[in-house]
Structure formats: structure tokens, C-alpha cells
Design an enzyme around this catalytic site. Structure first.
Site, PDB file in Angstrom:
ATOM      1  N   SER A 165       0.858  -1.181   0.000  1.00 18.86           N
ATOM      2  CA  SER A 165       0.000   0.000   0.000  1.00 18.86           C
ATOM      3  C   SER A 165       0.902   1.242   0.000  1.00 18.86           C
ATOM      4  O   SER A 165       1.805   1.328  -0.837  1.00 18.86           O
ATOM      5  CB  SER A 165      -0.958  -0.024   1.200  1.00 18.86           C
ATOM      6  N   THR A 166       0.716   2.162   0.927  1.00 22.14           N
ATOM      7  CA  THR A 166       1.479   3.412   0.925  1.00 22.14           C
ATOM      8  C   THR A 166       2.974   3.145   0.966  1.00 22.14           C
ATOM      9  O   THR A 166       3.466   2.427   1.829  1.00 22.14           O
ATOM     10  CB  THR A 166       1.079   4.271   2.142  1.00 22.14           C
ATOM     11  N   HIS A 192      -2.434  -1.172  -3.392  1.00 23.93           N
ATOM     12  CA  HIS A 192      -3.499  -0.199  -3.183  1.00 23.93           C
ATOM     13  C   HIS A 192      -3.105   1.096  -3.875  1.00 23.93           C
ATOM     14  O   HIS A 192      -2.045   1.659  -3.590  1.00 23.93           O
ATOM     15  CB  HIS A 192      -3.708   0.070  -1.695  1.00 23.93           C
ATOM     16  N   MET A 282      -0.521   1.228   5.290  1.00 25.68           N
ATOM     17  CA  MET A 282      -1.352   1.496   6.461  1.00 25.68           C
ATOM     18  C   MET A 282      -2.403   0.405   6.624  1.00 25.68           C
ATOM     19  O   MET A 282      -2.891  -0.159   5.650  1.00 25.68           O
ATOM     20  CB  MET A 282      -2.049   2.850   6.290  1.00 25.68           C
ATOM     21  N   ASP A 285      -4.435  -4.984   6.043  1.00 24.20           N
ATOM     22  CA  ASP A 285      -4.751  -5.845   4.896  1.00 24.20           C
ATOM     23  C   ASP A 285      -3.575  -6.768   4.591  1.00 24.20           C
ATOM     24  O   ASP A 285      -2.437  -6.319   4.430  1.00 24.20           O
ATOM     25  CB  ASP A 285      -5.073  -4.985   3.671  1.00 24.20           C
TER      26      ASP A 285
END
Length: 355
Positions: A165-166, A192, A282, A285
Site C-alpha cells: 500500500s502506501t 493499493h 497502512m 490488509d
């Protein structure tokens, strides 16, 4: 207050972003800049917590401005692009190469039905980025001894599944570009990412890493040494073939695609013939999915805290005891190379090329 500098050469865009960000009581727009030179001066003078950066600017463009900021006064940068062209999207991710943390489309005008959702996403992203006080650049060289100290898998590896993600795009580039020629396993990726950036991200990642990556298509057979990115709005999984299985099942914890869905599917289809890798991001998941992979006999890896932009996802996996190995990106590269190995590259790529 979160202090934000807006960098965009369009006055209407400056006004729109100022209106959106200023509507949140926790955010203060402290300045605007029309070009890269002004952005550098404003960062030095205003010391903002976050910079929103357009890609195309007169004079010094967004790429050069981002690189200069990260070299002189590292500051969390969110790319806010007004372009929907895929080639421009791929160019957007060049800014991530030099240190930007996230990419979003510029919200449409206030009369657009998607305005509220896009504005909310921008505000949430700026708030999240403001919490990152130190932007670390990933190390590139893998320790020479690491590949010699890791055990080999007792069965051939059929699939490598990666979730991020991030902060993930830069780490994915580092990992894929470090894999040896002829890497003998396909790589499935859930990243993501903001809506309508997936195709540009796939193009950038493929070009920047020199590891061929495409958007996954349902039913296609997996090829060794190829990357398959989850398409927007679809869960990514595999069957025993292994072949790609796409699903529009309900979002998992609000996410589709979700890393958990990928890991759960790979665990069921491949078990000990799989490797699961959970990178920076973050939330949680993929943490439970990585634990499931480990329970099914797969080799599991989490990115370490020191190299993660946000240690949420890999950190949750570590808490669950889901990871056999906790490593920085260069360590992940060395481990994958040692576990998977290489074979002669595929020469006929006609079935692989993205239409």
C-alpha cells in the site's frame, strides 16, 4: 494544524485544492507555487508538513522539483495530477521513483458527482502523509552474504504473491529490478492505488524495473518471470493451474482488490509452492492472509520497520507471527533470488503482451 504547500501552474486548480484542503479544520494551506523553482523556495521558507505536486509545470517540472526537495529538505509529497492520459500516468510514477509517496487524480469541479469522494480521498491522503516525519530512501545494494545464508525451498516455487500500500510502488520497483534474469516464478501483485492509475502504474513499473508487468486478465496462464497486477475493482487470485482468477466479490475490509484475498487464494491453490511478501502500508490488509500462507506451508516475508514508509500492514503480520523473515527490500530481493532461482527466459511473449 497540518501545513500544506500547493504546487500547480493552473490558477483554477490552485483555487480548487485550496478550497478542498481548507475545508478541513485540521489543514492549513500555507502557500501556493506556480512552478518548481517557486516550490523549492517555498519549501525552504514555509517548511510545510505536506506538498501537493503537479507533474507538468513550466520551467522546472514536477519530477525535478520533487527530486530537488527530497535531496535538500525531505518533505512528504503527494502527486496531484490533472491528466487522465495513460502515458502521463506512467510519467507520474517517476516522481515516486525520486521520493513522492502517493499519487492521486486532481478532484473534479464541485458540481461533479464524484467531487465529494475525490475531495475526501485527497484530505485523508494529506493527513496520512503528514504523519510521516522522515522519508527514507530505500537502499539498493543487497548484502553479498545474504543469498548464501538462506535455506532453499524443498519444493519448486509456483507463485510469488506480493501485497503493498502506501510507499509500495518504490519498494516494488526495487524488488522487481533486483531479481535475476530468468527468474523462474510469476509474481502476482496487489498494490493499493488511486482509481484510474492502475494502467499507468503497470507501465511505469514494467519500464522502471525492466521486469515485465501487466494488468492481470481472468483465465490467463501464469508465465515465469512475469508480473501480474490486480486490475482496478477486481480481487486477484489463482486456481491450481495456476491461472489468474479475477473476482468482483464484496470488498474485503473495504478494499477491492485486497491483499488478503490474494494471499488466501494463493494459500489454497499453491500452499508450500508459494512465497508471500507483505510490504509497507497502512492498516492490516494481508496480515491474516500471510499467516494463512504460513500455515499452508508457504514461505512468508514481511518488510522491516526501518525501511517501511508505514509499518502498519507488515507490522500487523509480525505481531501475528505470520512472517518467517522480516527484511528490508534488498534483503527480500536476495531471499527471493535464493529461494526461486532462475531458468532461461521465455522467448515467445506474444501471449503475454498487453493488448
Amino acid at each position: 494544524m497540518i501545513r500544506v504547500l500547493i504546487v500547480d501552474d493552473l490558477r483554477v486548480a490552485q483555487q480548487l485544492l485550496t478550497h478542498i484542503l481548507g475545508s478541513d479544520p485540521e489543514i492549513q494551506v500555507v502557500g501556493v507555487a506556480d512552478n518548481g523553482e517557486e516550490a523549492l523556495e517555498a519549501v525552504e521558507r514555509l517548511r510545510p508538513d505536506v506538498v501537493t505536486m503537479d507533474v507538468h509545470l513550466p520551467g522546472m517540472d514536477g519530477y525535478e522539483a520533487t527530486r530537488a526537495i527530497m535531496e535538500t529538505l525531505p518533505t512528504p509529497i503527494v502527486i496531484v495530477s490533472g491528466s487522465t492520459d495513460v502515458k502521463d500516468q506512467a510519467s507520474t510514477f517517476r516522481l515516486i521513483e525520486v521520493g513522492a509517496l502517493a499519487a492521486l487524480r486532481r478532484p473534479p469541479g464541485v458540481a461533479d458527482p464524484e467531487f465529494k469522494a475525490a475531495a475526501r480521498e485527497l484530505i485523508q491522503t494529506v493527513k496520512l502523509m503528514s504523519e510521516i516525519k522522515l522519508v527514507r530512501r530505500m537502499r539498493r545494494a543487497a548484502p553479498a552474504s545474504m543469498a548464501q545464508t538462506v535455506p532453499r525451498s524443498t519444493v519448486p516455487i509456483q507463485v510469488v504473491a506480493i501485497g503493498a500500500s502506501t510507499g509500495g510502488p518504490q519498494v516494488l520497483q526495487t524488488i522487481l529490478s533486483g531479481l535475476p534474469p530468468g527468474f523462474s516464478a510469476p509474481v502476482l501483485i496487489v498494490q493499493h492505488i488511486a482509481k484510474q492509475f492502475t494502467e499507468g502504474f503497470a507501465q511505469w513499473l514494467s519500464g522502471a524495473s525492466r521486469f515485465p508487468v501487466r494488468i492481470a486478465a481472468s483465465g490467463e496462464e501464469l508465465l515465469p518471470g512475469r508480473g501480474y497486477l490486480a486490475p482496478e475493482g477486481f480481487h486477484l487470485g489463482v486456481d491450481g493451474g495456476p491461472r489468474i482468477v479475477l473476482s468482483q466479490a464484496p470488498p474485503d475490509n473495504g478494499l477491492r482488490p485486497s491483499v488478503h484475498h490474494l494471499f488466501h487464494s494463493v494459500a489454497a491453490a499453491c500452499g508450500p509452492r508459494a512465497i508471500g511478501v507483505l510490504l509497507t502500508g497502512m492498516g492490516r490488509d494481508g496480515a491474516a492472509g500471510l499467516a494463512e500462507l504460513r500455515q499452508r506451508g508457504a514461505i512468508t516475508i514481511a518488510q522491516d520497520e526501518a525501511s517501511s514508509v508505514i509499518f502498519g500492514m507488515p507490522g500487523e503480520a509480525v505481531k501475528l507471527g505470520a512472517a518467517h523473515h522480516v527484511l528490508p527490500p534488498e534483503g527480500i530481493v536476495a531471499l527471493l533470488a535464493a529461494l526461486v532461482g532462475a531458468k532461461p527466459p521465455v522467448t515467445d511473449l506474444n501471449s503475454y503482451r498487453q493488448e
